[in-house]
Design a protein around this motif. Sequence first.
Motif, short mmCIF file in Angstrom:
data_model
loop_
_atom_site.label_atom_id
_atom_site.label_comp_id
_atom_site.label_asym_id
_atom_site.label_seq_id
_atom_site.Cartn_x
_atom_site.Cartn_y
_atom_site.Cartn_z
N TRP A 25 2.08 11.11 5.06
CA TRP A 25 1.05 11.88 4.36
C TRP A 25 1.70 12.62 3.20
O TRP A 25 2.58 13.46 3.39
CB TRP A 25 0.40 12.85 5.33
N ILE B 66 0.84 -1.19 0.00
CA ILE B 66 0.00 0.00 0.00
C ILE B 66 0.88 1.25 0.00
O ILE B 66 1.77 1.38 0.85
CB ILE B 66 -0.95 0.00 1.21
N THR B 67 0.62 2.13 -0.95
CA THR B 67 1.37 3.38 -1.06
C THR B 67 0.40 4.53 -1.28
O THR B 67 -0.74 4.32 -1.73
CB THR B 67 2.37 3.32 -2.23
N ALA B 68 0.85 5.73 -0.98
CA ALA B 68 0.01 6.93 -1.16
C ALA B 68 0.82 7.99 -1.89
O ALA B 68 2.00 8.21 -1.60
CB ALA B 68 -0.47 7.45 0.19
N VAL C 127 -4.27 3.57 6.85
CA VAL C 127 -5.16 2.91 5.89
C VAL C 127 -5.41 1.47 6.31
O VAL C 127 -4.46 0.72 6.60
CB VAL C 127 -4.56 2.93 4.47
N VAL D 241 -4.44 6.50 -3.04
CA VAL D 241 -3.86 5.37 -2.32
C VAL D 241 -3.91 4.15 -3.25
O VAL D 241 -4.98 3.79 -3.74
CB VAL D 241 -4.61 5.08 -1.01
N GLU D 242 -2.76 3.56 -3.49
CA GLU D 242 -2.67 2.40 -4.37
C GLU D 242 -2.42 1.14 -3.55
O GLU D 242 -1.62 1.15 -2.61
CB GLU D 242 -1.56 2.60 -5.39
N VAL E 153 -9.88 5.01 6.48
CA VAL E 153 -8.86 6.06 6.35
C VAL E 153 -8.91 6.99 7.55
O VAL E 153 -9.98 7.53 7.87
CB VAL E 153 -9.04 6.85 5.04
N ALA F 41 -6.73 1.41 -6.92
CA ALA F 41 -6.53 2.62 -6.10
C ALA F 41 -7.87 3.23 -5.70
O ALA F 41 -8.92 2.93 -6.27
CB ALA F 41 -5.70 3.63 -6.87
#
Length: 223
Positions: free
Chosen positions: A195, A95-97, A182, A112-113, A130, A160
């Motif tokens: 963030w 999970i990445t943002a 998340v 968010v992916e 979230v 995403a």
Amino acid sequence: MRARKTTLAALAVVAGLTLTACQNDGDDAAQTDPSSAASASASGGGSGSSGPGSSGPASGGSDKGGSDSGKDTAAGAGADQSGKTANCRTSGLKITAIDNFIDGDPQGTVAVEMKNTSGQDCVVAGFAGVDLKTDAGTISAERKGAPADPYVLKNGKTIAFGINYPLNETGGSGVRVTGLVVTPPNETKPVILAWPGKPSLPVTDGSGSPVTVGPIGSAGQGG
């Protein structure tokens, strides 16, 4: 003489009976000799034997040519006990943002992916949980939009969703964002991310969450 002949005849009968009894005793001993039974068992490969040279099936096995050999009766990869594709789990997702704000937009946007790294397909649907960590406490995002149908996320693929938040245009320091939490749909284990959006939110009167989250797939999906 007659008496002698009678005696000799009687002795002959007794001798014959004694010889017959000895022969019978020998036959019985051969039939009950344990070493004879053990030898037969070793040479004959008794019932259920799986040793070399045995043509019969192993004990508890099948004699149908091994058609069941190696058959996996458990649920397939990525499936639950009912055979359906299992839900995506936090442990199987990367999970990445990223900041997805475009100049001129009235709101800030973070995408968010979630990439499936579990090694098997999984199902994802609905909304992720979230929360924004700030210097004024935690802000939980409100859900916005209608969730799509459950989506089978193939191994190695990415999906995403978007997070929208108000821009701080007051000129003040506002509420500083310090982190993003998340939790994937149908999961309880969260991940904590940095963030990537604007550093602060405007101060609100507390009448509602200034942050919203869209359903899974609302920010598109990649390969």
